[in-house]
Enzyme design. Structure first.
Site, PDB file in Angstrom:
ATOM      1  N   CYS A 157       0.796  -1.225   0.000  1.00 27.40           N
ATOM      2  CA  CYS A 157       0.000   0.000   0.000  1.00 27.40           C
ATOM      3  C   CYS A 157       0.831   1.279   0.000  1.00 27.40           C
ATOM      4  O   CYS A 157       0.280   2.368  -0.122  1.00 27.40           O
ATOM      5  CB  CYS A 157      -0.954   0.000   1.191  1.00 27.40           C
ATOM      6  SG  CYS A 157      -1.904  -1.531   1.299  1.00 27.40           S
ATOM      7  N   HIS A 287      -3.084   7.494   6.712  1.00 31.08           N
ATOM      8  CA  HIS A 287      -3.283   6.232   6.002  1.00 31.08           C
ATOM      9  C   HIS A 287      -4.686   5.716   6.311  1.00 31.08           C
ATOM     10  O   HIS A 287      -5.386   5.275   5.404  1.00 31.08           O
ATOM     11  CB  HIS A 287      -2.211   5.227   6.421  1.00 31.08           C
ATOM     12  CG  HIS A 287      -2.255   3.953   5.652  1.00 31.08           C
ATOM     13  ND1 HIS A 287      -2.159   3.912   4.275  1.00 31.08           N
ATOM     14  CD2 HIS A 287      -2.411   2.654   6.051  1.00 31.08           C
ATOM     15  CE1 HIS A 287      -2.239   2.652   3.864  1.00 31.08           C
ATOM     16  NE2 HIS A 287      -2.399   1.873   4.919  1.00 31.08           N
ATOM     17  N   LYS A 316     -10.273   7.641   2.810  1.00 29.29           N
ATOM     18  CA  LYS A 316     -10.555   6.349   2.177  1.00 29.29           C
ATOM     19  C   LYS A 316     -12.053   6.045   2.071  1.00 29.29           C
ATOM     20  O   LYS A 316     -12.448   5.165   1.299  1.00 29.29           O
ATOM     21  CB  LYS A 316      -9.822   5.233   2.913  1.00 29.29           C
ATOM     22  CG  LYS A 316      -8.321   5.193   2.593  1.00 29.29           C
ATOM     23  CD  LYS A 316      -7.632   4.013   3.220  1.00 29.29           C
ATOM     24  CE  LYS A 316      -6.229   3.818   2.658  1.00 29.29           C
ATOM     25  NZ  LYS A 316      -5.302   4.925   2.988  1.00 29.29           N
ATOM     26  N   HIS A 321      -9.902   1.726  -0.007  1.00 26.47           N
ATOM     27  CA  HIS A 321      -8.452   1.571   0.042  1.00 26.47           C
ATOM     28  C   HIS A 321      -8.010   1.051  -1.323  1.00 26.47           C
ATOM     29  O   HIS A 321      -8.289  -0.088  -1.682  1.00 26.47           O
ATOM     30  CB  HIS A 321      -8.074   0.587   1.142  1.00 26.47           C
ATOM     31  CG  HIS A 321      -6.598   0.489   1.384  1.00 26.47           C
ATOM     32  ND1 HIS A 321      -5.658   1.072   0.561  1.00 26.47           N
ATOM     33  CD2 HIS A 321      -5.893  -0.127   2.367  1.00 26.47           C
ATOM     34  CE1 HIS A 321      -4.450   0.822   1.021  1.00 26.47           C
ATOM     35  NE2 HIS A 321      -4.567   0.097   2.119  1.00 26.47           N
ATOM     36  N   PHE A 377       1.131   3.340   4.609  1.00 25.68           N
ATOM     37  CA  PHE A 377       1.750   2.239   5.347  1.00 25.68           C
ATOM     38  C   PHE A 377       1.297   0.910   4.740  1.00 25.68           C
ATOM     39  O   PHE A 377       0.099   0.641   4.664  1.00 25.68           O
ATOM     40  CB  PHE A 377       1.351   2.284   6.824  1.00 25.68           C
ATOM     41  CG  PHE A 377       1.683   3.597   7.500  1.00 25.68           C
ATOM     42  CD1 PHE A 377       2.811   4.321   7.152  1.00 25.68           C
ATOM     43  CD2 PHE A 377       0.860   4.103   8.489  1.00 25.68           C
ATOM     44  CE1 PHE A 377       3.124   5.529   7.771  1.00 25.68           C
ATOM     45  CE2 PHE A 377       1.156   5.306   9.126  1.00 25.68           C
ATOM     46  CZ  PHE A 377       2.286   6.021   8.767  1.00 25.68           C
ATOM     47  N   PHE A 379       1.721  -3.523   3.842  1.00 28.42           N
ATOM     48  CA  PHE A 379       2.025  -4.836   4.408  1.00 28.42           C
ATOM     49  C   PHE A 379       3.537  -5.000   4.557  1.00 28.42           C
ATOM     50  O   PHE A 379       4.324  -4.446   3.795  1.00 28.42           O
ATOM     51  CB  PHE A 379       1.485  -5.944   3.504  1.00 28.42           C
ATOM     52  CG  PHE A 379       0.012  -6.201   3.647  1.00 28.42           C
ATOM     53  CD1 PHE A 379      -0.745  -5.554   4.595  1.00 28.42           C
ATOM     54  CD2 PHE A 379      -0.631  -7.103   2.811  1.00 28.42           C
ATOM     55  CE1 PHE A 379      -2.104  -5.798   4.738  1.00 28.42           C
ATOM     56  CE2 PHE A 379      -1.992  -7.357   2.927  1.00 28.42           C
ATOM     57  CZ  PHE A 379      -2.723  -6.701   3.893  1.00 28.42           C
TER      58      PHE A 379
END
Length: 392
Positions: A157, A287, A316, A321, A377, A379
């Site tokens: 992301c 985020h 978002k 997302h 931020f 994975f």
């Protein structure tokens, strides 16, 4: 060295271009809809760009991901801006960096449903440049005519936030005279059901940082921006990339570090590179995925690092997302506040998580900002923070 933003465009469920996105933000009109992805019965909401279906067949480049990239590239003045730079400097002096988390896996997924009697790809799906992690940059080079260095970044992301940092370094070292940066990701069954397997999807429209949030909504998007060294283009937007930070805490495949060590580092790096104290930041686009863990950790970091005067929001809930395209989508929303003088609210926020205490509102805030920041931020603890400043 400081980097000017020459042009930028966003294409998502909240708006097929920047003008439409501004309208959606101003009217608090979300692009999320109940999941209607063919072949999926998951109870969730998604952000689909319906206009992709009107894009002409791309032949050997065919994939939904490439069609969304093509749609985004035709919005606003991105194509003409890049063409002008190619005419001025030559195609080999323009760089290209794309961010994506899935590339054209939508096409690969489709190909496996249509194997021939020998369980091999049929002719229409023999597309080596599409079934390829580097597909987004390969296709963007085909679209734009850029012949300089090209790169596809896949750090989940944070992918299309990191394109700005890499582009800045390319310009600083002088290997190119301008850089087209972008990001694109599209919805498909692999993506949607993959996140469902992680128990991250919400059956409701997402509510970032809300006490009663219960998961994320996924969406698709493409976005582009053009970067040059400061002062080298008369068409600069009055927006400058003044800082960036990158980190990877590698705590867990999908869960952020419980103390947010990597996220903290990316934010402090961006501030240090810009030479600014936290109090100088007017707005942070968070985020803010609406997951329990991510929002809690990011929210606590914000309250620890920034004074209450710093306005924050997550956007978002407008488009979902958008994964590898989230970085550039939210970078554009953040930098565009320097043009519109309006900080978007955090849609669907009703009651702030009782464990958090920082300046976040559901409603828009008129404000002339000088410095804005955006967090991405990903994975694996892969983090990127960007800081943009008004030049005038």
């Amino acid at each position: 060295m400081q980097i000017d933003i020459i042009d930028y465009e966003s294409c998502s469920a909240a708006g097929v271009n920047l003008s439409a996105l501004r309208t959606s933000l101003r009217q608090h009109q979300s692009g999320l809809i109940k999941n209607n992805l063919p072949g999926s019965d998951l109870d969730t909401w998604i952000g689909v760009v319906g206009q992709v279906s009107a894009v002409n067949d791309l032949g050997e480049w065919q994939s939904r991901n490439n069609r969304l990239a093509a749609l985004g590239y035709e919005q606003g003045t991105i194509r003409s801006t890049v063409s002008g730079l190619i005419n001025k400097y030559g195609a080999a002096r323009i760089g290209l960096i794309m961010g994506s988390s899935t590339s054209s896996i939508d096409r690969t997924e489709e190909a496996y449903t249509k194997l021939n009697s020998e369980n091999a790809l049929t002719d229409e799906f023999r597309q080596p440049f599409v079934h390829n992690p580097h597909a987004p940059a390969l296709f963007a080079a085909h679209l734009s005519g850029i012949k300089g260095p090209s790169l596809t970044i896949n750090t989940a992301c944070s992918s299309s936030a990191k394109v700005f940092a890499t582009g800045s370094r390319w310009l600083e070292t002088g290997i190119v005279d301008a850089v087209l940066v972008g990001g694109v990701d599209t919805l498909c069954l692999s993506v949607l059901h993959g996140f469902d397997s992680l128990q991250l999807l919400s059956p409701d429209p997402c509510k970032p940082f809300d006490q009663h949030r219960n998961g994320i909504n996924l969406g698709e998007a493409s976005g582009f921006a053009v970067l040059q060294r400061a002062g080298e283009n008369d068409n600069a937007k009055g927006i400058r990339l003044t800082g960036y930070g990158e980190s990877s805490d590698a705590y867990h495949m999908s869960h952020p570090h419980p103390d947010g060590l990597g996220a903290r580092l990316s934010m402090t790096q961006a501030l240090d590179r810009a030479g600014l104290p936290p109090s100088a930041i007017d707005y942070v686009n968070l985020h803010g995925t609406s997951s329990r863990a991510n929002d809690l950790i990011e929210g606590k970091l914000i309250s620890e690092l920034f004074p209450g005067s710093v306005s924050c929001s997550s956007t978002k809930a407008w488009m979902g997302h958008t994964l590898g395209a989230a970085g550039i989508t939210e970078a554009i929303i953040a930098m565009d506040t320097l043009q519109t003088n309006v900080i978007p609210g955090s849609k669907n926020l009703e009651i702030l998580d009782e464990a958090l205490n920082f300046s976040i509102k559901a409603t828009d805030e008129p404000k002339v900002c000088q410095h804005v920041m955006t967090n991405s931020f990903g994975f694996g603890g892969n983090n990127c923070t960007l800081l943009f400043s008004r030049t005038g």
